[in-house]
Design a protein around this motif. Structure first.
Motif, PDB file in Angstrom:
ATOM      1  N   GLU A  76       0.819  -1.218   0.000  1.00 39.41           N
ATOM      2  CA  GLU A  76       0.000   0.000   0.000  1.00 39.41           C
ATOM      3  C   GLU A  76       0.853   1.268   0.000  1.00 39.41           C
ATOM      4  O   GLU A  76       0.397   2.314  -0.438  1.00 39.41           O
ATOM      5  CB  GLU A  76      -0.958  -0.006   1.194  1.00 39.41           C
ATOM      6  CG  GLU A  76      -2.089  -0.990   1.002  1.00 39.41           C
ATOM      7  CD  GLU A  76      -3.032  -1.058   2.185  1.00 39.41           C
ATOM      8  OE1 GLU A  76      -2.586  -0.829   3.333  1.00 39.41           O
ATOM      9  OE2 GLU A  76      -4.212  -1.357   1.963  1.00 39.41           O
ATOM     10  N   LYS A  77       2.079   1.183   0.460  1.00 37.50           N
ATOM     11  CA  LYS A  77       2.985   2.333   0.482  1.00 37.50           C
ATOM     12  C   LYS A  77       3.694   2.545  -0.849  1.00 37.50           C
ATOM     13  O   LYS A  77       4.346   3.560  -1.047  1.00 37.50           O
ATOM     14  CB  LYS A  77       4.030   2.148   1.585  1.00 37.50           C
ATOM     15  CG  LYS A  77       3.440   2.125   2.978  1.00 37.50           C
ATOM     16  CD  LYS A  77       4.502   1.801   4.002  1.00 37.50           C
ATOM     17  CE  LYS A  77       3.876   1.604   5.373  1.00 37.50           C
ATOM     18  NZ  LYS A  77       4.881   1.152   6.353  1.00 37.50           N
ATOM     19  N   GLU A  78       3.570   1.594  -1.766  1.00 40.23           N
ATOM     20  CA  GLU A  78       4.251   1.662  -3.060  1.00 40.23           C
ATOM     21  C   GLU A  78       3.392   2.425  -4.082  1.00 40.23           C
ATOM     22  O   GLU A  78       2.359   1.920  -4.514  1.00 40.23           O
ATOM     23  CB  GLU A  78       4.528   0.258  -3.595  1.00 40.23           C
ATOM     24  CG  GLU A  78       5.442  -0.567  -2.733  1.00 40.23           C
ATOM     25  CD  GLU A  78       5.616  -1.993  -3.238  1.00 40.23           C
ATOM     26  OE1 GLU A  78       6.332  -2.744  -2.577  1.00 40.23           O
ATOM     27  OE2 GLU A  78       5.027  -2.352  -4.287  1.00 40.23           O
ATOM     28  N   GLN A  79       3.823   3.597  -4.452  1.00 45.19           N
ATOM     29  CA  GLN A  79       3.081   4.387  -5.444  1.00 45.19           C
ATOM     30  C   GLN A  79       3.044   3.699  -6.807  1.00 45.19           C
ATOM     31  O   GLN A  79       2.108   3.869  -7.559  1.00 45.19           O
ATOM     32  CB  GLN A  79       3.718   5.779  -5.579  1.00 45.19           C
ATOM     33  CG  GLN A  79       3.556   6.630  -4.349  1.00 45.19           C
ATOM     34  CD  GLN A  79       2.101   6.978  -4.082  1.00 45.19           C
ATOM     35  OE1 GLN A  79       1.345   7.277  -4.997  1.00 45.19           O
ATOM     36  NE2 GLN A  79       1.700   6.924  -2.824  1.00 45.19           N
ATOM     37  N   GLY A  80       4.061   2.910  -7.116  1.00 43.54           N
ATOM     38  CA  GLY A  80       4.167   2.281  -8.429  1.00 43.54           C
ATOM     39  C   GLY A  80       3.490   0.934  -8.559  1.00 43.54           C
ATOM     40  O   GLY A  80       3.622   0.275  -9.590  1.00 43.54           O
ATOM     41  N   PRO A  82      -0.214  -0.065  -8.311  1.00 47.30           N
ATOM     42  CA  PRO A  82      -1.616   0.288  -8.088  1.00 47.30           C
ATOM     43  C   PRO A  82      -2.558  -0.913  -7.948  1.00 47.30           C
ATOM     44  O   PRO A  82      -3.649  -0.768  -7.407  1.00 47.30           O
ATOM     45  CB  PRO A  82      -1.979   1.114  -9.327  1.00 47.30           C
ATOM     46  CG  PRO A  82      -1.047   0.620 -10.383  1.00 47.30           C
ATOM     47  CD  PRO A  82       0.230   0.265  -9.661  1.00 47.30           C
ATOM     48  N   THR A 103       3.247   0.683 -12.560  1.00 53.00           N
ATOM     49  CA  THR A 103       3.191   1.885 -13.390  1.00 53.00           C
ATOM     50  C   THR A 103       4.377   1.994 -14.344  1.00 53.00           C
ATOM     51  O   THR A 103       4.313   2.742 -15.316  1.00 53.00           O
ATOM     52  CB  THR A 103       3.130   3.151 -12.517  1.00 53.00           C
ATOM     53  OG1 THR A 103       4.270   3.162 -11.643  1.00 53.00           O
ATOM     54  CG2 THR A 103       1.848   3.196 -11.692  1.00 53.00           C
ATOM     55  N   ALA A 107       9.169   0.673 -11.342  1.00 52.02           N
ATOM     56  CA  ALA A 107       8.286   0.364 -10.213  1.00 52.02           C
ATOM     57  C   ALA A 107       8.269  -1.140  -9.939  1.00 52.02           C
ATOM     58  O   ALA A 107       8.279  -1.567  -8.781  1.00 52.02           O
ATOM     59  CB  ALA A 107       6.872   0.875 -10.483  1.00 52.02           C
ATOM     60  N   HIS A 111       9.559  -2.859  -6.530  1.00 47.03           N
ATOM     61  CA  HIS A 111       8.668  -3.753  -5.784  1.00 47.03           C
ATOM     62  C   HIS A 111       9.368  -5.084  -5.473  1.00 47.03           C
ATOM     63  O   HIS A 111       9.262  -5.602  -4.357  1.00 47.03           O
ATOM     64  CB  HIS A 111       7.385  -4.002  -6.583  1.00 47.03           C
ATOM     65  CG  HIS A 111       6.497  -5.030  -5.984  1.00 47.03           C
ATOM     66  ND1 HIS A 111       5.722  -4.792  -4.876  1.00 47.03           N
ATOM     67  CD2 HIS A 111       6.258  -6.316  -6.341  1.00 47.03           C
ATOM     68  CE1 HIS A 111       5.046  -5.889  -4.571  1.00 47.03           C
ATOM     69  NE2 HIS A 111       5.351  -6.832  -5.455  1.00 47.03           N
TER      70      HIS A 111
END
Length: 145
Positions: A76-80, A82, A103, A107, A111
């Motif tokens: 959930e903290k990973e912007q890349g 979704p 994304t 990313a 991850h």
């Protein structure tokens, strides 16, 4: 089935684990008494994905699914990242699948070396019948993504 704060949704022979607070789930019950989960989050379109099938030791499919789901707070903290799904087969309950959408290539690389991956690789292998194969993938088509 209930895995702590996880909801299980059955669809097309696959259980999808979606971590939500119980209060956030709809009150109506779906097939088999399971609560349907509706997600109305807009996901940035990308074709960069990953799929990892996990083959649990006999009778350990639920434990593998829960161990994977425990990584959600990190994801959930990973912007890349979704979209991140944990799927458990109803036809083969010891088969669990992790599906991600990213994304960008960067990313996906972040991850795979991030806190979620570290947690998964530290906790899940003892529950597995065989080593999982990571499948970097390309999204071909989708609905709702």
């Amino acid at each position: 089935m209930n895995y702590g704060k996880s909801a299980i949704v059955a669809t097309a022979g696959i259980e999808i684990i979606v971590r939500k607070e119980a209060a956030a789930l709809p009150n109506s019950r779906g097939r088999g008494g399971r609560r349907p989960v509706s997600v109305s989050k807009e996901i940035p379109m990308s074709d960069i994905a990953g799929v990892i099938p996990f083959k649990a030791k006999p009778g350990k499919g639920a434990e593998v699914a829960e161990a994977l789901a425990a990584a959600l707070p990190h994801v959930e903290k990973e912007q890349g990242t979704p979209l991140w799904l944990i799927l458990r087969s109803e036809a083969e309950p010891d088969s669990v699948f992790l599906v991600d959408l990213f994304t960008s290539e960067d990313a996906r690389a972040a991850h795979m070396t991030g806190d979620a991956a570290k947690l998964i690789f530290a906790t899940v292998p003892p529950l597995l019948a065989e080593e999982p194969t990571i499948h970097p993938s390309k999204l071909i088509t989708s609905k709702g993504v």
